[in-house]
Design an enzyme around this catalytic site. Structure first.
Site, PDB file in Angstrom:
ATOM      1  N   HIS A  15      -6.471 -21.247  10.008  1.00 14.67           N
ATOM      2  CA  HIS A  15      -7.872 -21.565   9.709  1.00 14.67           C
ATOM      3  C   HIS A  15      -8.603 -20.373   9.098  1.00 14.67           C
ATOM      4  CE1 HIS A  15     -11.976 -23.018  10.144  1.00 14.67           C
ATOM      5  NE2 HIS A  15     -12.250 -21.829  10.674  1.00 14.67           N
ATOM      6  N   ASP A  54      -8.342  -7.109   0.575  1.00 12.32           N
ATOM      7  CA  ASP A  54      -7.348  -7.371   1.614  1.00 12.32           C
ATOM      8  C   ASP A  54      -7.910  -6.928   2.950  1.00 12.32           C
ATOM      9  OD1 ASP A  54      -5.624  -4.879   2.896  1.00 12.32           O
ATOM     10  OD2 ASP A  54      -6.690  -4.330   1.065  1.00 12.32           O
ATOM     11  N   ASP A  86       0.848  -1.195   0.000  1.00 10.72           N
ATOM     12  CA  ASP A  86       0.000   0.000   0.000  1.00 10.72           C
ATOM     13  C   ASP A  86       0.881   1.242   0.000  1.00 10.72           C
ATOM     14  OD1 ASP A  86       0.994   0.157   2.558  1.00 10.72           O
ATOM     15  OD2 ASP A  86      -0.900  -0.302   3.558  1.00 10.72           O
ATOM     16  N   CYS A  98      -8.042 -27.789  11.278  1.00  8.63           N
ATOM     17  CA  CYS A  98      -9.249 -28.610  11.405  1.00  8.63           C
ATOM     18  C   CYS A  98      -8.970 -30.091  11.203  1.00  8.63           C
ATOM     19  CB  CYS A  98     -10.310 -28.128  10.414  1.00  8.63           C
ATOM     20  SG  CYS A  98     -11.030 -26.519  10.868  1.00  8.63           S
ATOM     21  N   GLY A 109     -11.402   4.676   0.750  1.00  9.37           N
ATOM     22  CA  GLY A 109     -12.312   5.474   1.541  1.00  9.37           C
ATOM     23  C   GLY A 109     -13.611   4.788   1.894  1.00  9.37           C
ATOM     24  N   CYS A 114      -8.440 -27.350   6.361  1.00 11.86           N
ATOM     25  CA  CYS A 114      -7.153 -26.764   6.735  1.00 11.86           C
ATOM     26  C   CYS A 114      -6.426 -27.640   7.750  1.00 11.86           C
ATOM     27  CB  CYS A 114      -7.345 -25.346   7.286  1.00 11.86           C
ATOM     28  SG  CYS A 114      -7.922 -25.260   8.998  1.00 11.86           S
ATOM     29  N   CYS A 162     -14.169 -27.817   6.784  1.00 12.67           N
ATOM     30  CA  CYS A 162     -12.874 -27.182   6.487  1.00 12.67           C
ATOM     31  C   CYS A 162     -11.777 -28.231   6.368  1.00 12.67           C
ATOM     32  CB  CYS A 162     -12.529 -26.174   7.589  1.00 12.67           C
ATOM     33  SG  CYS A 162     -10.975 -25.293   7.301  1.00 12.67           S
ATOM     34  N   GLN A 201     -11.167   8.078  -4.666  1.00 10.02           N
ATOM     35  CA  GLN A 201     -11.727   8.606  -3.427  1.00 10.02           C
ATOM     36  C   GLN A 201     -12.990   9.421  -3.746  1.00 10.02           C
ATOM     37  OE1 GLN A 201     -10.958   7.875  -0.414  1.00 10.02           O
ATOM     38  NE2 GLN A 201      -8.875   7.069  -0.474  1.00 10.02           N
TER      39      GLN A 201
END
Length: 377
Positions: free
Chosen positions: A336, A267, A93, A310, A217, A307, A305, A190
């Site tokens: 997770h 994100d 960013d 789990c 924004g 993962c 799940c 913006q």
């Protein structure tokens, strides 16, 4: 074009779209959720864990990396990819959001922003040129133009001045960008809740021909109705052949709402932040693992799940780790939660492919117990 976006398919019943983005470090399908690695690490996780759950692109934070360890050290290391041992795509960013959210005292001028460091009080100055200089040194595949992030609510008069400043800063960001053959630069739209300002900002940035466009924004305290209204209005103003990125959004309901309106990239620190406080996202809503009801619950966090957490650990064990203040607790819940959002966007992509996005969205809302306010997450 350095950052290539390929539109693969549009959903028949919404503006949702399936795409493919190519960067110098690989390809990833969209819509995509990007885990946040604020200081060159997704908190508590190593590269192999991120790769195992399918992370194709993560973020670094310009403000924090500028202050520690500094862009010169990262450049000496060969760039942020090598410094943090990540060979897939990276986005940084501009640092602007942190300046406006962390600094209590700041002075905005045409040149940039003077402010005090949020911890030690040192005087700092960040401008479009400085932000791009730092991001050039970090070397991420996608970097962001420096913009002003006004709070919500802001008056029309202030927002109008802010948008004009953001546009001037966007041009200065373009002019300062030295790595045009290795780093794509995104502009940031913006304008707050004011649709005419959003239109003016979007059309002006499109005329500057950025590699992609972010909508900034939003998710700064405004009602969900305003966020969706602004997205529905603004997204069609952006080019179809370039990525569209909604910054700072990571709750399941907000992702689904934004995808419906044509957004490709997301994100948020949400999955790792709530993990450190003992919260897990599941297909039946949010679980607070520290609650006593899980003391003797030897089932996984989520039966649906796949993962690592789990597959191998129970709610009772995870609760024990949190009660004992063991670091492994934060790690396992972070795995997770990020996996949860990556699977969500994977399922979104499949639903778009099969022209059933709105049906899938309704299913998610129903299964997760979400409401329009999305307060459950």
């Amino acid at each position: 074009m350095l950052i290539k976006y390929e539109l693969i398919k549009k959903d028949r019943t919404s503006r949702a779209r399936l795409g493919l983005i190519t960067t110098p470090h690989g390809q990833f399908a969209t819509p995509v959720f990007m885990a946040v690695g604020t200081q060159g690490t997704v908190k508590t996780l190593i590269k192999e864990e991120l790769e195992a759950i399918g992370a194709e692109i993560i973020l670094g934070n310009t403000y924090h990396l500028w202050n520690q360890p500094g862009p010169d050290i990262i450049k000496q290391a060969g760039g942020l990819h090598r410094f943090m041992n990540w060979d897939r795509s990276l986005l940084t960013d501009s640092g602007g959001f942190q300046v406006f959210s962390l600094a209590n005292i700041r002075d905005i001028t045409e040149e940039g922003v003077s402010f005090k460091h949020h911890k030690n009080g040192d005087r700092l100055f960040l401008s479009p040129e400085k932000s791009i200089e730092i991001q050039n040194a970090l070397g991420a595949d996608i970097i962001m133009a420096f913009d002003e992030c006004p709070p919500y609510p802001s008056s029309y008069e202030y927002m109008q001045q802010s948008v004009e400043r953001t546009l001037r800063w966007a041009k200065r960001s373009q002019d300062a960008h030295q790595n045009k053959t290795t780093q794509g630069l995104f502009g940031i739209v913006q304008g707050g809740e004011y649709l005419d300002l959003r239109k003016h900002c979007a059309e002006s940035l499109v005329a500057m021909d950025f590699d992609g466009y972010s909508i900034g924004g939003l998710s700064v305290g405004e009602p969900k109705t305003i966020q969706n209204h602004v997205l529905a209005f603004t997204t069609p103003l952006l080019p179809e052949n370039k990525p569209r990125y909604l910054m700072g959004v990571g709750s399941p309901g907000a992702i689904l709402d934004a995808v419906e309106r044509g957004i490709d990239m997301f994100d948020c620190v949400l999955p790792t932040r709530i993990a450190r406080h003992g919260s897990a996202m599941t297909t039946h809503g949010r679980i607070i693992i520290k609650n006593k009801q899980y003391e003797n619950d030897f089932s996984p966090l989520d039966h649906h799940c796949d993962c690592y957490t789990c597959r191998y650990y129970s709610k009772a064990y995870l609760r024990h780790l949190f009660k004992a203040e063991e670091m492994l607790a934060y790690r396992l819940l972070s795995i997770h939660n990020i996996n949860f959002l990556l699977r969500l966007t994977e399922n979104i992509r499949q639903a778009i492919k099969e022209d059933r996005f709105l049906e899938y969205k309704q299913q998610v809302y129903r299964d997760y117990g979400l409401h329009f306010s999305d307060k459950d997450f």
